[in-house]
Design a protein around this motif. Structure first.
Motif, short mmCIF file in Angstrom:
data_model
loop_
_atom_site.label_atom_id
_atom_site.label_comp_id
_atom_site.label_asym_id
_atom_site.label_seq_id
_atom_site.Cartn_x
_atom_site.Cartn_y
_atom_site.Cartn_z
N VAL A 81 0.90 -1.36 0.20
CA VAL A 81 -0.06 0.01 -0.03
C VAL A 81 1.05 1.30 -0.01
CG1 VAL A 81 -1.64 1.35 1.28
CG2 VAL A 81 -2.12 -1.08 1.02
N ASN A 84 2.16 1.63 -3.56
CA ASN A 84 1.45 1.76 -4.60
C ASN A 84 0.26 2.78 -4.62
OD1 ASN A 84 2.39 -0.32 -6.72
ND2 ASN A 84 2.48 -1.21 -4.71
N PHE A 85 0.14 3.22 -3.34
CA PHE A 85 -1.22 4.16 -3.35
C PHE A 85 -0.50 5.71 -2.73
CE2 PHE A 85 -2.85 0.23 -3.03
CZ PHE A 85 -4.33 0.30 -3.24
N ASP A 86 -1.14 6.60 -3.34
CA ASP A 86 -0.57 8.06 -3.01
C ASP A 86 -1.31 8.49 -1.68
OD1 ASP A 86 0.58 8.47 -5.41
OD2 ASP A 86 -1.25 9.32 -6.35
N LYS A 107 -7.10 7.00 -9.41
CA LYS A 107 -5.66 6.41 -8.89
C LYS A 107 -6.10 5.95 -7.62
CE LYS A 107 -4.77 11.09 -6.94
NZ LYS A 107 -3.86 12.19 -6.90
N ASN A 108 -4.89 5.25 -7.00
CA ASN A 108 -4.97 4.57 -5.71
C ASN A 108 -4.75 5.58 -4.82
OD1 ASN A 108 -5.61 1.94 -6.83
ND2 ASN A 108 -3.38 1.45 -7.08
N ILE A 109 -5.45 5.72 -3.79
CA ILE A 109 -5.14 6.54 -2.76
C ILE A 109 -5.26 5.90 -1.47
CG2 ILE A 109 -5.75 8.70 -4.07
CD1 ILE A 109 -8.26 8.89 -2.54
N ARG A 110 -4.57 6.61 -0.41
CA ARG A 110 -4.64 6.34 1.07
C ARG A 110 -4.47 7.44 1.80
NH1 ARG A 110 0.86 5.69 3.47
NH2 ARG A 110 2.29 6.25 1.93
#
Length: 138
Positions: A81, A84-86, A107-110
């Protein structure tokens, strides 16, 4: 369903489930098979020991591989995570809503949310899921 043991270029081993050998080869050619640990495409099959179980056998792992403990699994997940996650921090709800509405590119976010923000995201139909952040002593 066929289960293959796979390995990425970083030597992370994982399983892949495919309809048949042709499905595996097609996905491999299109670089669709990615390592769940590091996200790298291009995994290759590795030899696996056959496993035959009967109803009388207990389900213990007697294989040669190192067992994956829950702590190791969480560390792998957290590393994936983070890579690969902003990280959008406390703006997660706002950014997720913009992506959902098409105002920002997908996009992948966290990040973090309040219980009220989580409820609003659910009401608006914004898909998300929570992963606990682990703090390690060592």
């Amino acid at each position: 369903m066929i289960i293959y043991d796979l390995q990425c270029k970083q030597n992370h081993e994982f399983e892949g489930w495919f309809k048949d050998r042709a499905a595996f080869e097609q996905q491999q050619e299109q670089s669709l098979i990615t390592c769940p640990v590091c996200g790298e495409a291009g995994a290759e099959m590795v030899p696996s020991a056959p496993s035959i179980r009967t109803r009388d056998m207990k389900t213990s792992d007697t294989g040669h591989r190192e067992s994956l403990t829950p702590l190791k699994a969480m560390r792998h997940l957290q590393a994936f995570v983070e890579k690969n996650f902003d990280d959008v921090g406390e703006a997660f709800s706002e950014v997720a809503m913009k992506i959902h509405n098409g105002e920002e590119d997908a996009k992948n976010i966290r990040g973090t949310t309040t219980p009220q923000e989580e409820e609003l995201l659910r009401e608006k139909g914004v898909p998300f899921f929570k992963i606990p952040v682990m703090k390690y002593d060592s």
